[in-house]
Enzyme design. Structure first.
Site, PDB file in Angstrom:
ATOM      1  N   GLU A 111       6.457   9.924  -4.272  1.00  0.00           N
ATOM      2  CA  GLU A 111       7.910  10.049  -4.393  1.00  0.00           C
ATOM      3  C   GLU A 111       8.533   9.831  -3.011  1.00  0.00           C
ATOM      4  O   GLU A 111       9.644   9.329  -2.875  1.00  0.00           O
ATOM      5  CB  GLU A 111       8.243  11.457  -4.913  1.00  0.00           C
ATOM      6  CG  GLU A 111       9.665  11.588  -5.378  1.00  0.00           C
ATOM      7  CD  GLU A 111      10.216  12.977  -5.224  1.00  0.00           C
ATOM      8  OE1 GLU A 111      11.083  13.185  -4.349  1.00  0.00           O
ATOM      9  OE2 GLU A 111       9.785  13.857  -5.967  1.00  0.00           O
TER      10      GLU A 111
ATOM     11  N   SER B 202       8.199  17.577  -3.235  1.00  0.00           N
ATOM     12  CA  SER B 202       7.136  16.977  -4.059  1.00  0.00           C
ATOM     13  C   SER B 202       6.713  15.652  -3.426  1.00  0.00           C
ATOM     14  O   SER B 202       7.555  14.791  -3.197  1.00  0.00           O
ATOM     15  CB  SER B 202       7.647  16.676  -5.460  1.00  0.00           C
ATOM     16  OG  SER B 202       8.117  17.843  -6.084  1.00  0.00           O
TER      17      SER B 202
ATOM     18  N   ARG C 183      14.001  10.259 -10.491  1.00  0.00           N
ATOM     19  CA  ARG C 183      13.781  10.065  -9.051  1.00  0.00           C
ATOM     20  C   ARG C 183      13.958   8.588  -8.661  1.00  0.00           C
ATOM     21  O   ARG C 183      13.215   8.053  -7.825  1.00  0.00           O
ATOM     22  CB  ARG C 183      12.389  10.533  -8.617  1.00  0.00           C
ATOM     23  CG  ARG C 183      12.146  12.011  -8.769  1.00  0.00           C
ATOM     24  CD  ARG C 183      13.027  12.842  -7.845  1.00  0.00           C
ATOM     25  NE  ARG C 183      12.625  14.237  -7.854  1.00  0.00           N
ATOM     26  CZ  ARG C 183      13.011  15.132  -8.771  1.00  0.00           C
ATOM     27  NH1 ARG C 183      13.823  14.771  -9.748  1.00  0.00           N
ATOM     28  NH2 ARG C 183      12.606  16.382  -8.685  1.00  0.00           N
TER      29      ARG C 183
HETATM   30  N1  EPU Z   1       1.511  23.565 -11.654  1.00  0.00           N
HETATM   31  C1  EPU Z   1       0.227  24.001 -11.470  1.00  0.00           C
HETATM   32  N2  EPU Z   1      -0.237  24.093 -10.186  1.00  0.00           N
HETATM   33  C2  EPU Z   1       0.526  23.768  -9.109  1.00  0.00           C
HETATM   34  C3  EPU Z   1       1.839  23.297  -9.310  1.00  0.00           C
HETATM   35  C4  EPU Z   1       2.313  23.214 -10.605  1.00  0.00           C
HETATM   36  O1  EPU Z   1      -0.491  24.296 -12.407  1.00  0.00           O
HETATM   37  O2  EPU Z   1       0.022  23.874  -7.992  1.00  0.00           O
HETATM   38  C5  EPU Z   1       2.059  23.514 -13.026  1.00  0.00           C
HETATM   39  C6  EPU Z   1       3.059  24.663 -13.238  1.00  0.00           C
HETATM   40  O3  EPU Z   1       2.446  25.816 -13.694  1.00  0.00           O
HETATM   41  C7  EPU Z   1       3.971  24.092 -14.293  1.00  0.00           C
HETATM   42  C8  EPU Z   1       3.980  22.607 -13.983  1.00  0.00           C
HETATM   43  O4  EPU Z   1       2.821  22.337 -13.210  1.00  0.00           O
HETATM   44  O5  EPU Z   1       3.429  24.256 -15.571  1.00  0.00           O
HETATM   45  C9  EPU Z   1       5.234  22.141 -13.260  1.00  0.00           C
HETATM   46  O6  EPU Z   1       5.388  22.825 -12.023  1.00  0.00           O
HETATM   47  P1  EPU Z   1       6.845  23.158 -11.405  1.00  0.00           P
HETATM   48  O7  EPU Z   1       7.705  23.801 -12.425  1.00  0.00           O
HETATM   49  O8  EPU Z   1       6.624  23.867 -10.121  1.00  0.00           O
HETATM   50  O9  EPU Z   1       7.525  21.761 -11.186  1.00  0.00           O
HETATM   51  P2  EPU Z   1       6.980  20.333 -10.670  1.00  0.00           P
HETATM   52  O10 EPU Z   1       6.874  19.431 -11.831  1.00  0.00           O
HETATM   53  O11 EPU Z   1       5.792  20.512  -9.807  1.00  0.00           O
HETATM   54  C10 EPU Z   1       9.423  19.359 -10.387  1.00  0.00           C
HETATM   55  C11 EPU Z   1      10.142  18.569  -9.330  1.00  0.00           C
HETATM   56  C12 EPU Z   1      10.605  19.486  -8.209  1.00  0.00           C
HETATM   57  C13 EPU Z   1      11.515  20.552  -8.790  1.00  0.00           C
HETATM   58  C14 EPU Z   1      10.747  21.312  -9.879  1.00  0.00           C
HETATM   59  C15 EPU Z   1      11.609  22.322 -10.617  1.00  0.00           C
HETATM   60  C16 EPU Z   1       9.186  16.317  -9.369  1.00  0.00           C
HETATM   61  C17 EPU Z   1       8.308  15.327  -8.685  1.00  0.00           C
HETATM   62  N3  EPU Z   1       9.269  17.533  -8.802  1.00  0.00           N
HETATM   63  O12 EPU Z   1       8.232  19.865  -9.768  1.00  0.00           O
HETATM   64  O13 EPU Z   1      11.352  18.707  -7.290  1.00  0.00           O
HETATM   65  O14 EPU Z   1      11.968  21.458  -7.794  1.00  0.00           O
HETATM   66  O15 EPU Z   1      10.253  20.389 -10.888  1.00  0.00           O
HETATM   67  O16 EPU Z   1      12.530  21.668 -11.424  1.00  0.00           O
HETATM   68  O17 EPU Z   1       9.791  15.988 -10.397  1.00  0.00           O
HETATM   69  C18 EPU Z   1      11.109  17.387  -5.309  1.00  0.00           C
HETATM   70  O18 EPU Z   1      11.379  16.401  -6.002  1.00  0.00           O
HETATM   71  O19 EPU Z   1      10.905  17.299  -4.055  1.00  0.00           O
HETATM   72  C19 EPU Z   1      11.009  18.702  -5.939  1.00  0.00           C
HETATM   73  C20 EPU Z   1      10.628  19.775  -5.275  1.00  0.00           C
END
Ligand code: EPU
Length: 334
Positions: A330, A234, A162
């Site tokens: 972010e 995010s 990012r």
């Molecule tokens: N999780 C929870 N509770 C929540 C949200 C997430 O326990 O409320 C846990 C999920 O179960 C999982 C982990 O956290 O084990 C990661 O969650 P998720 O796969 O939804 O991805 P993220 O890390 O929250 C990142 C990116 C997203 C992207 C997704 C999918 C960043 C800051 N965010 O989110 O990007 O769509 O992975 O690849 O790196 C963005 O940058 O705006 C964005 C949406």
């Protein structure tokens, strides 16, 4: 080129915050952009792309220049690959759909990300195991100091998680006008490493279009559509902590998910940390934490930027207190 004063930016930021620009102009050509950038009457100039990574907490002073340069062109191709140029003002997802309709592969995992093409390299947008840098060939940008044009190669863009040169050393100096992507016509480099994608695909063929459709379904199930509920994706980056701190946390939180980094450090999901602290679904006035994804802050309608920011600060403080982890926004806070 029409100059507006006291112009509402509600429709120009995906959070849907009611905030104004003292002066506003939309530019649809390189000539207009240069003209706007050289207007001497405004000391401060703010460049606005798709407004999808922005939290407006105050009016924009001086001149707000909205980049509305349009156009998509194939500029080179061979048997296997194609070099596609998209102008900065093209909507990101519309552009992704166009590439998929042509049968090109490479952008499918980046479907449905809000924002425009021109801002995609700034934060090296990424999702589901793919980042913009994986398909980026180069981009063209105008230097705001002398209005000269220059090209940035992938190396010069210094992409990180990012992050890029445009968000660090070169911050504020350049306006990206066009981005070129190297895409595939066959032998697509598909990435279905995320379990959820495999599950959603079932026994369908792993074509770029099918992967995109599966991803769109996944995203729609947990990420709010900005057209219906204001948000900026995010809100925080996923923090990277030392292995020692991670091991310590595991003792008290055995289910903490992790993404090991090449340098031995560990990235942990901010959404998980926030969720553990009970913020998911929390609402204060019209500012809230999305009920299906704790990493996404939302505007239920009339929240101000200050109210969203206050909630973000409360989350940061609580995460710090409970996990001793600093969450970094972010989203650009203005
Ligand atoms: N999780 C929870 N509770 C929540 C949200 C997430 O326990 O409320 C846990 C999920 O179960 C999982 C982990 O956290 O084990 C990661 O969650 P998720 O796969 O939804 O991805 P993220 O890390 O929250 C990142 C990116 C997203 C992207 C997704 C999918 C960043 C800051 N965010 O989110 O990007 O769509 O992975 O690849 O790196 C963005 O940058 O705006 C964005 C949406």
């Amino acid at each position: 080129m029409k100059l507006h004063t006291q112009y509402s930016l509600k429709a120009f930021n995906t959070f849907g915050i009611e905030q104004s620009a003292e002066n506003f102009v939309a530019v649809s050509s390189q000539i207009q952009l240069k003209e706007a950038l050289s207007l001497k009457s405004f000391e401060q100039k703010f460049i606005l792309g798709g407004g999808s990574n922005l939290l407006l907490t105050q009016p924009i002073k001086g001149l707000c220049i909205h980049i509305a340069l349009k156009g998509i062109n194939v500029i080179q191709e061979d048997d296997k690959t194609v070099l596609v140029e998209a102008m900065a003002g093209e909507n990101w997802h519309d552009f992704v759909c166009w590439t998929l309709e042509q049968g090109y592969g490479g952008l499918e995992n980046l479907s449905l990300i809000p924002g425009n093409v021109g801002t995609s390299p700034i934060q090296n947008i990424g999702a589901y195991g793919v980042e913009l840098k994986d398909v980026f060939e180069n981009c063209t940008a105008l230097d705001r100091n002398d209005l000269s044009e220059r090209s940035f190669s992938k190396k010069e863009a210094q992409f990180g998680y990012r992050s890029s040169y445009f968000k660090t050393e070169g911050k504020g100096q350049y306006v990206i006008t066009a981005v070129r992507f190297r895409l595939t016509k066959k032998a697509h480099q598909i990435n279905i490493s995320y379990g959820a994608i495999k599950e959603a695909l079932g026994d369908q063929e792993t074509t770029p279009q099918n992967i995109a459709n599966a991803l769109i379904g996944i995203r729609q199930s947990k990420l709010p559509n900005p057209a219906e509920l204001g948000n900026s994706g995010s809100f925080f980056k996923n923090p990277v902590i030392t292995k020692t701190q991670y091991d310590q946390l595991l003792l008290t939180h055995p289910s903490l998910p992790s993404y090991p980094q090449e340098n031995g450090e560990v990235k942990v999901p901010a959404g998980w940390l926030i969720d553990q602290l009970g913020f998911k679904g929390k609402r204060i006035g019209d500012a809230g934490v999305h009920a299906k994804q704790a990493l996404v802050l939302v505007n239920y309608g009339a929240a101000t930027g200050q109210e969203i920011l206050a909630l973000a600060i409360e989350i940061q403080a609580t995460v710090k207190e409970n996990f001793d982890i600093d969450l970094e926004a972010e989203v650009n806070i203005l």
